[in-house]
Design an enzyme around this catalytic site. Sequence first.
Site, PDB file in Angstrom:
ATOM      1  N   ASP A  16       0.871  -1.174   0.000  1.00  0.00           N
ATOM      2  CA  ASP A  16       0.000   0.000   0.000  1.00  0.00           C
ATOM      3  C   ASP A  16       0.913   1.231   0.000  1.00  0.00           C
ATOM      4  OD1 ASP A  16      -2.549  -1.484   0.499  1.00  0.00           O
ATOM      5  OD2 ASP A  16      -1.490  -2.009   2.339  1.00  0.00           O
ATOM      6  N   ASP A 126      -6.166  -7.573  -2.177  1.00  0.00           N
ATOM      7  CA  ASP A 126      -6.939  -6.974  -1.088  1.00  0.00           C
ATOM      8  C   ASP A 126      -7.963  -5.974  -1.605  1.00  0.00           C
ATOM      9  OD1 ASP A 126      -7.715  -6.622   1.515  1.00  0.00           O
ATOM     10  OD2 ASP A 126      -6.149  -5.159   1.999  1.00  0.00           O
ATOM     11  N   HIS A 353      -6.899   1.138  -3.027  1.00  0.00           N
ATOM     12  CA  HIS A 353      -8.062   1.057  -2.140  1.00  0.00           C
ATOM     13  C   HIS A 353      -7.910   1.881  -0.878  1.00  0.00           C
ATOM     14  CE1 HIS A 353      -5.635  -2.714  -1.362  1.00  0.00           C
ATOM     15  NE2 HIS A 353      -5.611  -2.162  -0.171  1.00  0.00           N
TER      16      HIS A 353
END
Length: 910
Positions: A16, A126, A353
């Site tokens: 991320d 994810d 996300h």
Amino acid sequence: MSAKRTAHIISHTHWDREWYLPYEKHHVRLVKLVDTLLDKLDNDPNYRSFYLDGQTIILEDYLQVRPDQKGKLEKYIQDGRIIIGPWYILQDAFLTSGEANVRNMQIGHQDASKYGSVAKIGYFPDTFGLVGQTPQLMQQSGITNAFFGRGVKPTGFNNTVSDSDYESSFSELMWEGPDGSKVLGILFANWYSNGNEVPVDLEEAKAYWERKLSDAEKYASTSELLFMNGCDHQPIQLDLPEAIETARELHPDTVFIHSNFNDYLQSVQRSLKHELSTVKGELRSQRTDGWSTLVNTASARVYLKQMNQLGQAMLEKVAEPLAAFAHTLGVGEKYPHHLFTYAWKTLMQNHPHDSICGCSVDEVHREMVTRFEKSRHVAEAIVEEKSRALADAVDTSSFEGAGKDALPVVVFNTSGWERTGVVSIELDALSLYFRDGYKLEEASRLAKEADLTGRVLVDEQGTELSCTVEDLGLQFGYDLPDDKFRQPYMSRKVKLTFEAEKVPALGWKTYAWVKKESTVSQQASLITADRVMENAALKIAIADDGSFSLLDKKSGRTYRDLGVYENTGDIGNEYMYKQPDGETPRTTKGIAAQIRVLQDTAYQAAIEIIHEWVIPASADDKLDEEQRDLIYFPHRKAQRSTRMVPMTIRTVVSLSRGGKGVEIDATFNNQAKDHRLRMLFPTDLDTSVHQVDSMFEIPQRSNKPAAEWENPSNTQHQQAFVDVSEAGAGLVVANLGLNEYEVMQDGRNTIAVTLLRAVGELGDWGLFPTPEAQCLGEHTVRMEIIPYSDQAIQSAAYAEAYQFQIPWTLSQTGVHAGSIAPTYAPFEWEGGDLAFSSLKMNEGTGDLLLRWYNMRSHAAELKLHSNTPYYYFYKSTILEEHGERMDTDASGRLTLPVGRCEIVTIGVSR
């Protein structure tokens, strides 16, 4: 299971870019990770390979700091030891557009191919749910698989095939899209970190592998077992080769290999013996208790979703078509591929996300605002340049008879359908350049004294149109010529507002503000009674409490109590909404509002509604205590504070003469915390299902969740609109960047659209306060309510909702001859069941690429004609591969069958 099983250990890190730390703090750790990886590959040939999380942006991020390592990266990528692609970033699915998804795949392939081969792995470790068209998008990208962690419930039913829609007996399954496309799905049934931190120590490894092998075998359909060695920001396990040797010593009946996805897939496909479950359509964790679906990220930090909607629309629906028009017609400079790539990359850096979902720390989302603005500014610069170049090439000589003071305006419709709507433009009625010797005082005086009376708006045939003129007075302006220094001037500006009628799809229409006495009698007002607006199709009546009724004249159906505001507490977090136990929602139903007519013109009417409301200031003190104690949000007992704060909501309800729907603009200043604000639209339609706009699809969803669902809230994702209908009537609610809705189980099938959700913590695995997620301050939201009386696509309700997403483009020009007709469309197409998606140019071939998708689950037909020098048609994929030439009829028109729910891309070349 076979006596001989294989444990495939795949090294990776799920990266991320930003989340519980700001981007640059994660960035520093990324540089350290890749440095460590390169050193390991240099020194240990037994460390076979590493999967770089499926996103090529990691290479950009690393090389930004370590450009000296590019050669080494290239070597290991070409050797297959570092595996990259297919994406540019790992983006969220439901909050990013279909075209953003396509650009992500295109740019990921382009960047990966510069280093070597592209990993053909459909990687979604994810992603917070997956759209139904994913299998088709994968197949069109040459990818036959999808690895994912959410959306399907594994059952492990002793190798029997599950017969439930969103369950799978195994971690391997078949995933089928609405068009029939299928991919082999690999569910991370034990998550994408199930092979993390493999022990080297013999005793630790014994316990580890007994547990891990058993967990994997519980769901695996073959003896090929997958173990993912890594997790979120996980450092590389440097002693993995030694750990694998320990595992081999412990389990001689098992083949342990440091594997990769390709080898694992080939092994699975060779070993498949059991019938696999088939899962169809969207994967939204439908078969769960509903508490951990992360669906309410759709309403966390709504301002980000609004900026994203505008940024996507400006690139894919405005700038790309205008640039394609200009290039195709030989107007202005060439198609700016480099600028589009930069703008798309900058925008997509906000699409992971944890970013677009609004579920990171405050520093992350501050930086996102800047990225959104940077990308949009590039798009706006392209739009300004291309629209001006096109306007300057339009033949406006038909206005010469109106005199030298005629001011032509070109209105561009970059949507895929003919369009009518109210537009505005600020015109330079008089410009006095300093280069011509004007002093500031003189220029200001002359501009102020300019006579603007006796003017009307006309079309190219000289027909007069109703138009509102607002004198904006004296203003400073400047030009930035390509061949001169900047050119400042003083101008007298006016703002023209009018209804542009029947502007061609993917085309334009020309008007002019000219010296002429008006000869047209005023059209009847759209205000037909006190608080009542009416056009040929619709009638809106405003009640004392500011709600309104909407009559669809064609069906005779009246929708009542529309536009009521609802407010509830929210003691959840950025991921999930949680209403305090026992709370009764507050609404504006029955609360008197201030109501007045705001606009009354021949082409548009608007009524302003002011609600002076009070709501609780926040949650009570118990919420802070529960957050600090890390109480799981469904179990919290906090209530709302007894202290109240004002919330003034200004709502403008407007109707245009040619409008197919009623538009709503609402503005409010939020000074409350820990709450949710929605607008309610009761439909009173008898149906158990509804339709909703998603990525290249309008899926049907149930109004009622599955039996396992325990969460009292059943909010879901939308993109452009949601539609509730029964035989002979339907109501579409379109939005701009309001991605969360719910069809309420209230006996009225009320569509509830979330306008704001204010919370104070990130949530997930610890306490991360996010005071800026309370979204204090001014907010503006926009929606359009579109009733229809027959099938939605045929009645163009969906087309209207899609057009609502797209800004109009207008450009001022002069009176001159030109190479382009004043009303013109480079392409003409027909296909009532099809939605137009994009028009752009391919950098490698210079071909134009047009894309549609079939909104229905049965076959359709596309008819396409080119009015440009581009006339050679071929069918392509989302990767814009060149296909065989397709035959056309004698007039040059292409007729193409389109399969159910098919995404079809047509290439056009010279």
